[in-house]
Scaffold this active site. Structure first.
Site, PDB file in Angstrom:
ATOM      1  N   ASP A 170       0.602  -1.478  -0.104  1.00  0.00           N
ATOM      2  CA  ASP A 170      -0.127  -0.223  -0.125  1.00  0.00           C
ATOM      3  C   ASP A 170       0.710   1.088  -0.048  1.00  0.00           C
ATOM      4  O   ASP A 170       1.842   1.217   0.434  1.00  0.00           O
ATOM      5  CB  ASP A 170      -0.929  -0.130   1.054  1.00  0.00           C
ATOM      6  CG  ASP A 170      -2.000   1.048   1.070  1.00  0.00           C
ATOM      7  OD1 ASP A 170      -3.201   0.282   1.141  1.00  0.00           O
ATOM      8  OD2 ASP A 170      -1.772   2.413   1.734  1.00  0.00           O
ATOM      9  N   GLY A 171       0.161   2.394  -0.413  1.00  0.00           N
ATOM     10  CA  GLY A 171       1.595   3.248  -0.611  1.00  0.00           C
ATOM     11  C   GLY A 171       1.440   4.051   1.103  1.00  0.00           C
ATOM     12  O   GLY A 171       2.136   4.659   1.230  1.00  0.00           O
ATOM     13  N   HIS A 172       0.603   3.823   1.951  1.00  0.00           N
ATOM     14  CA  HIS A 172       0.485   4.410   2.932  1.00  0.00           C
ATOM     15  C   HIS A 172       0.501   3.518   4.190  1.00  0.00           C
ATOM     16  O   HIS A 172       0.013   2.547   4.065  1.00  0.00           O
ATOM     17  CB  HIS A 172      -0.631   5.503   3.376  1.00  0.00           C
ATOM     18  CG  HIS A 172      -0.595   6.267   4.537  1.00  0.00           C
ATOM     19  ND1 HIS A 172       0.138   5.829   5.569  1.00  0.00           N
ATOM     20  CD2 HIS A 172      -0.970   7.550   4.743  1.00  0.00           C
ATOM     21  CE1 HIS A 172       0.266   7.106   6.221  1.00  0.00           C
ATOM     22  NE2 HIS A 172      -0.116   8.286   5.896  1.00  0.00           N
ATOM     23  N   HIS A 232       7.898  11.262   3.290  1.00  0.00           N
ATOM     24  CA  HIS A 232       6.339  11.301   3.926  1.00  0.00           C
ATOM     25  C   HIS A 232       6.784  11.247   5.526  1.00  0.00           C
ATOM     26  O   HIS A 232       6.536   9.711   5.351  1.00  0.00           O
ATOM     27  CB  HIS A 232       5.328  10.494   3.266  1.00  0.00           C
ATOM     28  CG  HIS A 232       3.735  10.975   3.857  1.00  0.00           C
ATOM     29  ND1 HIS A 232       3.035  10.573   4.560  1.00  0.00           N
ATOM     30  CD2 HIS A 232       3.295  11.719   3.315  1.00  0.00           C
ATOM     31  CE1 HIS A 232       2.301  11.172   5.227  1.00  0.00           C
ATOM     32  NE2 HIS A 232       2.069  12.337   4.472  1.00  0.00           N
ATOM     33  N   GLU A 284       5.083  16.238   2.512  1.00  0.00           N
ATOM     34  CA  GLU A 284       4.377  16.598   4.475  1.00  0.00           C
ATOM     35  C   GLU A 284       5.982  15.218   4.785  1.00  0.00           C
ATOM     36  O   GLU A 284       5.370  14.070   5.620  1.00  0.00           O
ATOM     37  CB  GLU A 284       3.364  15.962   4.508  1.00  0.00           C
ATOM     38  CG  GLU A 284       1.851  16.255   3.876  1.00  0.00           C
ATOM     39  CD  GLU A 284       0.952  15.687   4.645  1.00  0.00           C
ATOM     40  OE1 GLU A 284       0.282  16.297   5.039  1.00  0.00           O
ATOM     41  OE2 GLU A 284       0.446  14.473   3.748  1.00  0.00           O
ATOM     42  N   CYS A 302       0.517  13.898  13.647  1.00  0.00           N
ATOM     43  CA  CYS A 302       0.542  12.505  13.615  1.00  0.00           C
ATOM     44  C   CYS A 302       2.055  12.310  13.282  1.00  0.00           C
ATOM     45  O   CYS A 302       2.138  11.266  13.930  1.00  0.00           O
ATOM     46  CB  CYS A 302      -0.478  12.190  11.969  1.00  0.00           C
ATOM     47  SG  CYS A 302      -1.953  12.589  12.207  1.00  0.00           S
ATOM     48  N   CYS A 383      -7.052  13.714   9.638  1.00  0.00           N
ATOM     49  CA  CYS A 383      -6.489  12.284  10.477  1.00  0.00           C
ATOM     50  C   CYS A 383      -6.123  12.492  11.877  1.00  0.00           C
ATOM     51  O   CYS A 383      -5.860  12.113  12.839  1.00  0.00           O
ATOM     52  CB  CYS A 383      -4.884  12.381   9.784  1.00  0.00           C
ATOM     53  SG  CYS A 383      -4.338  13.939   9.915  1.00  0.00           S
ATOM     54  N   CYS A 384      -5.338  14.038  12.465  1.00  0.00           N
ATOM     55  CA  CYS A 384      -4.665  14.795  13.370  1.00  0.00           C
ATOM     56  C   CYS A 384      -5.371  14.371  14.791  1.00  0.00           C
ATOM     57  O   CYS A 384      -5.229  14.255  16.068  1.00  0.00           O
ATOM     58  CB  CYS A 384      -4.137  16.238  13.317  1.00  0.00           C
ATOM     59  SG  CYS A 384      -2.756  16.342  12.515  1.00  0.00           S
TER      60      CYS A 384
HETATM   61 ZN   LIG Z   1      -2.249  13.679  10.819  1.00  0.00          ZN
END
Ligand SMILES: [Zn+2]
Length: 615
Positions: A170-172, A232, A284, A302, A383-384
């Protein structure tokens, strides 16, 4: 030791846990209801064709909230929290496909096929967060319907991405630590093997990198060959967490060594004074070595959360106090900085300098992720807030560790620890402290093991050589080492006292950090301090303030104060010339407050690092 063995009962972190429980969890849920992110699951459950609300990773925010609710339900037993976990998780489970697949963005009627965009689709990333939430639930409440759904999803992933199937990643990253943790909970080695496969594939170019390049995805170099974190920041840190988990379970010393090497180099060259990581807004991402600009710092909340989770894994694996030092620094100066006092606004990026006061974030619409100069209620990419929520709800897991020799207090918070040592003997202690506002930590042993053991208290790097510890007899000594060890006799009920020096101190940067040359910062205990223009005389800009070479900070109730100078602001048509133009024209008091409390009094300029005049 489990999170349930530790209770934080008062002080700095208890107060934040309370705000998280009573305000932030409801806040996150209400925004996701309002924006339709939760309703995505209901629509999938009904088999309806409709565009999904939110971005491609919106599912993960519901999962991180579920993780926070799971930890919080165990911590407080709050009825609303437990009921919300049950009702929200039931909506998630209802959206699961018969073969275990679960995502509201792909694979349904009118949607792109499953796994058709591994680079940017975040399907395994979302699945990882679902599994993490289920691991939290399994650890605190046992296996329920939601945990069983996570197991079905993990089984599906092992099937779909096993050898000879989709041999990609997965990319992340995120599925890697999630599967390794699911292995710990279930004992099913298949999940660990799949986590290892994903780690092995990363760095071999199975992703289409497009214009952004392989480094962004950590797909440039295999995990075990890399020397530093890059690309990232959150992706790099989540991947490293998974690598530690797999290395520990498989006793893979080479892999563990690779991550510790990357951690060391990253902390030495690519980390802010606050513990923040990732200096570039572009991608990021981590910058080059010593590329740590204060004003353009990204330092995503994050990434701070992920750094804490990575360092915690390394602390458990190796026991070295520097990991707990970085956890403390990051908790107080990144994680605690993100939410406001009410727990309903958050920082996404955490710069160490704000040159223009900025504007209040909008209250009724999500903010762009990095544009807000004040905390914002919600973000397009949000996300944070949920990451902060799950961290605060599970904070007790970071307080102490055990080893063959005894118990180590790693973080200081008022509370109790009731656990068993490696020998199986029970130990119960009470910690009293008002840290970080007071440096006194009193530890009372209320139930002692039946054999000799060692109570160890971490002494942060800034306190070594100045901290003092008094043992049960009252005998005091200065602590030079990172762990103050107190030998305890079998059955001995004793009280130990640690005194950490909290007076404000000047901190200088490595001269290789160009953007900080000739600057100073002030820290007090674990807290980084900062100046805000609202504390200066009206009309005075922080740009026009400097600190004499011999300045020393004075302690104040709220932080510290520096005797600074005001530097004349010229109106030169060209800001360069043969000689320095600026001259101090008057003295000025510079109040300094804890960085985690900045931007609580409206738009303001802010600086952690202040220019220092030559001697
Ligand atoms: Zn975040």
């Amino acid at each position: 030791m489990s999170a349930a063995d530790v209770r934080i009962t008062g002080g700095f972190w208890a107060q934040r846990q309370e705000v998280n429980a009573t305000a932030s969890l409801r806040h996150c849920l209400s925004w996701m209801e309002r924006l339709g992110w939760t309703a995505n699951f209901d629509r999938v459950a009904r088999g309806e064709e409709a565009p999904s609300a939110g971005r491609e990773f919106a599912d993960s925010e519901i999962y991180k909230l579920l993780e926070a609710l799971a930890w919080e339900s165990a911590r407080s037993g709050d009825a609303w929290v437990e009921e919300t976990f049950r009702s929200l998780s039931a909506r998630v489970v209802a959206a699961q496909q018969p073969d275990g697949y679960l995502n509201t963005r792909f694979g349904g009627p009118g949607q792109e096929p499953r796994y058709s965009d591994l680079e940017w689709g975040h399907e395994l990333y979302c699945a990882g967060h679902l599994i993490q939430a289920a691991v939290a639930r399994a650890r605190t409440a046992g296996r329920d319907e939601f945990v069983e759904a996570a197991i079905r999803l993990a089984d599906h992933i092992c099937e779909a991405f096993g050898p000879g199937r989709i041999e990609r990643v997965d990319g992340h990253p995120e599925i890697e630590p999630a599967l390794a943790e699911l292995y710990r909970v279930t004992g099913d080695r298949r999940y660990l093997e799949q986590a290892r496969l994903f780690l092995q594939r990363r760095g071999t170019g199975t992703l289409d990198h497009g214009e952004i390049g392989p480094e962004y995805f950590q797909d440039d170099v295999p995990v075990r060959d890399a020397d530093v974190l890059r690309g990232h920041a959150v992706r790099a840190l989540y991947l490293s967490m998974g690598a530690v988990d797999v290395a520990v379970e498989d006793r893979d010393a080479e892999l563990l060594g690779a991550v510790t090497r990357q951690w060391r180099n990253t902390v030495a060259r690519r980390t802010y004074l606050t513990g923040g990581m990732g200096s570039r807004h572009e991608g990021e991402s981590f910058g080059d070595d010593f590329e740590l600009p204060s004003d353009r710092a990204y330092s995503e909340t994050c990434a701070g959360v992920a750094s804490v989770m990575l360092s915690h894994r390394l602390l458990l694996a190796e026991g070295r106090p520097e990991y707990a030092d970085l956890i403390e620094r990051t908790l107080f100066n990144v994680v605690a900085t993100s939410p406001d006092a009410a727990g309903t606004s958050f920082f996404y990026v955490n710069p160490l300098q704000r040159n223009a006061p900025g504007t209040e974030a909008e209250t009724d619409r999500p903010s762009p992720r990095a544009a807000s100069s004040q905390r914002a209620h919600w973000f397009d990419v949000s996300c944070c807030p949920t990451n902060v929520a799950r961290t605060l709800a599970s904070l007790s897991g970071y307080v102490a560790t055990t080893s063959d020799r005894g118990l180590q207090l790693q973080q200081y918070a008022e509370g109790t620890i009731d656990t068993r040592l490696a020998s199986g003997d029970r130990v119960r202690i009470r910690v009293e402290t008002d840290y970080p506002w007071s440096g006194t930590v009193t530890v009372a042993v209320e139930e002692a093991p039946g054999e000799d053991w060692t109570l160890a208290l971490r002494v942060p790097a800034w306190a070594r050589g100045r901290a003092r510890i008094a043992d049960a007899t009252g005998a005091e000594r200065v602590v030079e080492e990172a762990l103050a060890e107190v030998p305890m006799s079998a059955g001995e009920l004793a009280t130990v006292r640690l005194e950490l020096p909290l007076e404000p101190r000047l901190t200088l940067p490595d001269p290789r950090i160009d953007s900080l040359r000739s600057s100073v910062a002030v820290e007090a205990g674990p807290l980084v301090l900062c100046a805000e223009s609202v504390d200066l005389p009206a009309g005075t800009s922080l740009r026009s303030v400097a600190v004499p070479a011999d300045a020393a900070p004075a302690a104040m109730a709220d932080g510290a104060e520096l005797a600074g100078v005001h530097v004349h602001e010229g109106e030169d048509p060209w800001p360069y010339g043969p000689a320095e133009a600026a001259e101090p024209d008057r003295e000025i008091r510079i109040p300094l407050i804890p960085y985690h409390r900045w931007a609580e009094r409206g738009p303001s300029e802010m600086r952690v690092w202040l220019p220092r005049l030559p001697a």
